[in-house]
Design an enzyme around this catalytic site. Structure first.
Site, PDB file in Angstrom:
ATOM      1  N   ASN A 181       0.883  -1.067  -0.017  1.00  0.00           N
ATOM      2  CA  ASN A 181      -0.150   0.051  -0.135  1.00  0.00           C
ATOM      3  C   ASN A 181       0.745   1.291   0.099  1.00  0.00           C
ATOM      4  O   ASN A 181       1.755   1.561   1.062  1.00  0.00           O
ATOM      5  CB  ASN A 181      -0.879   0.120   1.367  1.00  0.00           C
ATOM      6  CG  ASN A 181      -1.732   1.227   1.383  1.00  0.00           C
ATOM      7  OD1 ASN A 181      -2.671   1.299   0.631  1.00  0.00           O
ATOM      8  ND2 ASN A 181      -1.308   2.236   2.187  1.00  0.00           N
ATOM      9  N   GLU A 182       0.784   2.022  -1.029  1.00  0.00           N
ATOM     10  CA  GLU A 182       1.461   3.594  -1.093  1.00  0.00           C
ATOM     11  C   GLU A 182       3.018   3.362  -0.876  1.00  0.00           C
ATOM     12  O   GLU A 182       3.581   3.924  -0.398  1.00  0.00           O
ATOM     13  CB  GLU A 182       0.916   4.485  -0.199  1.00  0.00           C
ATOM     14  CG  GLU A 182      -0.559   4.778  -0.376  1.00  0.00           C
ATOM     15  CD  GLU A 182      -1.056   5.896   0.533  1.00  0.00           C
ATOM     16  OE1 GLU A 182      -0.519   6.385   1.352  1.00  0.00           O
ATOM     17  OE2 GLU A 182      -2.365   6.117   0.282  1.00  0.00           O
TER      18      GLU A 182
END
Length: 675
Positions: free
Chosen positions: A412-413
């Site tokens: 994530n990110e």
């Protein structure tokens, strides 16, 4: 039949998967009463250690409530100790201890001897203590815990969520016969049910059972019984096992005629496999539930469940309450999943780590499709490879049989600014290979906050994007242009929305002052307005394979000072303490939950209404009638495709005004005060 997974206009996966808590089926005790001390305590595992000033606590427990209630929180060591009395019923058996989760790293000592360690704050771990345990005598279990950030352990930073410390999930000691279905295989059930082939009237499954023995026996047997949801036997097999010295894996194929598919909220049908192994006149037995399903994501038609279009929408969720941090009771986990069910979500993203066993079980039961992930988030050190692979292995093996899980999330990110040769890119490629090796039938996914294409993007089978139009910049309506351009310019890439939303403090109702995204004022009305616009955009674009509101609940991020409350992310649809469902919750409930709905919006904005004013309601009923101070004012038919009715130009008196709305058998009322 094995389906190859490729990024094309269609992504297809065979999946079947629910894990019954296998520990509870065995002779076990729960370890709830502990003593605890914060700080560095050398040799605290020793019986002779002075514990006079230690504090009595109940597990689940966290020592990180200062992350919620203070500025800056403790990141360091703490110790837990508890006496363990092994009951007579366990004497002569193999004895194990299983922790469902310790944040973030743990060293275990039993009767002063180190038995192991675990790095990673969200997955379970298990150790055998047979040779150290003394029946009917006091045994000492001591655990050194630390939540200090470690560049070799994911997550390496706490910029997106707190790294809570403590034994915050249940701990159990249990026993098995000397020959067992191995609970020590990555703390899993030891049983893995895989769908090998699915035809119209026949499903072929394979059950792999990991067996372990400390006393080899001759002519052992293993029994399989598969039952449907009505406990009707659909397959049976008994097999003799030739002698084995220590550990072995048995694989057996079964055919289920006219299989009933696990079909999301429509019919979350589960089968149950009863598996027992008998050796030396002792039997070890567990049950595993599973489901049969197929999923696919298509760049044009979105998500499909069992070869039929299935709109996948819902929420992301952290596991923490304001009152308890992450140390939640079964009742709190149940309440959270009941709320996800109430809103009508078909999908749930369990951010950003492995959640409790109970959460997955409830998703299986309720028919909610789950995206679950490892905590490889935001930043990377280039030295977390081993731990990331360990945590992914634990995530998959400990949750393999849950039918609700449709994808394993890998990151994530995480950003690779330079090239595809950066360590984080290479790690994700390895993680994808590992995921498919462990589980050939499920997809992998990731969440990007960058562009449609990039160094990290589109490595996983499913790609989704965290997009906050109208919050971190631009307007809420910009979502439509972004989706349409992304779809047109990248016609072979299935598009998902892993996060969207905006913040709201329910005590802030003055929409004329808005300091988003970093200031003090986050009016609830603006959050509601943003979700109304964004959901209308998403629902009209079936090519979006899935969308997940960020977040179901407000949660803590230590060091933040936004929206008028320190250490708080306000993007939840429900407040951190679970006391208040925000207007946006009811907006989605009206659009997603097919049961009759009626709700007066902006109900906390009770003062300083202009005159005349507008009364806004959410309803899925064909018409609604407004009453003001007992007098019928107007009836309107529902024509909005996002289920909003607005009664405009409503004249009201000074002082208190009773607003009542009726729709069919439903009614709702509030009081407004006019100056």
């Amino acid at each position: 039949m094995k389906l190859k997974i490729a990024i094309t206009t269609g992504l297809i996966s065979l999946a079947m998967q629910a894990q019954v808590p296998f520990v509870k089926e065995r002779n076990h005790i729960n370890l709830t009463d502990w003593i605890y001390a914060k700080g560095i305590n050398f040799n605290a595992q020793k019986n002779s250690f002075d514990i006079q000033n230690w504090q009595a606590v109940k597990v689940p427990h966290t020592y990180s409530m200062d992350a919620i209630n203070a500025i800056g929180y403790y990141r360091g060591e703490s110790w837990y100790r508890t006496p363990v009395t092994i009951p007579q019923s366990m004497d002569g058996q193999r004895i194990f201890i299983r922790f469902e989760g310790v944040g973030q790293q743990a060293e275990l000592y039993f009767n002063e001897k180190k038995i192991g360690e675990h790095k990673g704050g969200y997955s379970a771990f298990c150790y055998e203590i047979t040779d150290l345990a003394q029946a009917n005598k006091p045994n000492l279990l001591a655990v050194k815990v630390t939540n200090e950030p470690d560049f070799k352990v994911i997550p390496t930073v706490d910029k997106l969520f707190n790294l809570y410390g403590g034994i915050y999930r249940p701990v159990q000691v249990f026993s098995t016969p000397k020959t067992n279905i191995d609970p020590n295989y990555y703390a899993s059930s030891g049983v893995f049910v895989e769908l090998k082939e699915l035809q119209k009237d026949l499903a072929t499954i394979q059950i792999r059972t990991h067996l372990s023995t400390s006393t080899p026996g001759q002519n052992s047997t293993i029994n399989y019984t598969i039952l449907d949801a009505k406990n009707k036997v659909v397959a049976q097999e008994k097999r003799t096992i030739s002698s084995f010295k220590k550990d072995t894996i048995l694989s057996e194929n079964f055919q289920i005629k006219k299989p009933i598919l696990w079909n999301g909220r429509q019919n979350p049908h589960r089968y149950h496999a009863e598996i027992s192994v008998t050796s030396n006149n002792e039997t070890d037995k567990i049950n595993q539930s599973f489901g049969i399903k197929t999923v696919s994501a298509n760049a044009d038609t979105g998500f499909h469940l069992n070869n039929e279009p299935y709109r996948l929408y819902g929420v992301a969720m952290h596991q923490e309450w304001e009152q308890n941090g992450p140390a939640l009771s079964d009742q709190q986990h149940q309440q959270d999943m009941d709320l996800v069910d109430e809103i009508g979500a078909t999908g749930l993203r369990l951010s950003h780590y492995q959640h409790s066993d109970l959460t997955y079980e409830l998703a299986d039961e309720k028919g909610i499709l789950v995206w679950t992930e490892i905590p490889f988030v935001h930043d990377y050190s280039s030295r977390e490879d081993g731990n990331a692979k360990q945590q992914l292995t634990e995530l998959i093996l400990q949750n393999y049989n849950h039918p609700s899980i449709f994808t394993w999330g890998l990151w994530n990110e995480v950003r690779a600014h330079k090239s595809k040769n950066e360590p984080c890119v290479l790690l994700v490629e390895d993680l994808k290979k590992l995921a498919h090796k462990l589980d050939p039938n499920r997809l992998t996914a990731s969440a990007s906050d960058r562009g449609i294409t990039g160094n990290m993007e589109n490595i996983t089978d499913l790609q989704a994007w965290n997009k906050y139009f109208g919050w971190y910049g631009g307007k809420y309506g910009d979502f439509a242009k972004w989706l349409d351009e992304a779809h047109t310019q990248n016609p072979t890439i299935p598009l998902g929305i892993s996060e969207y939303g905006s913040g709201a403090n329910i005590k802030d109702q003055d929409e004329t002052i808005n300091n988003k995204p970093f200031g003090i004022h986050f009016p609830e009305i603006d959050q509601t307005h943003g979700h109304e616009i964004t959901w209308e955009i998403i629902k009209d674009r079936p090519f979006v394979w899935g969308s997940f509101v960020w977040n179901m609940f407000d949660f803590s991020v230590a060091g933040w000072n936004r929206g008028g409350v320190a250490n708080r992310n306000h993007k939840g649809l429900i407040t951190y303490d679970r006391s208040t469902k925000k207007d946006a919750f009811y907006f989605y409930k009206t659009n997603w939950n097919s049961e009759p709905q009626l709700y007066i919006a902006e109900r906390r904005n009770t003062n300083d209404h202009s005159n005349p004013t507008t009364v806004k309601i959410y309803t899925n009923q064909p018409a609604a009638t407004l009453y003001l101070n007992g007098k019928k004012i107007e009836t309107q038919k529902l024509i909005s495709d996002i289920r909003i009715i607005e009664f405009k130009n409503i004249e009201h008196q000074k002082g208190n005004n009773k607003i009542e709305v009726k729709a069919g058998k439903l009614s709702d009322e509030i009081n407004w005060i006019s100056p």
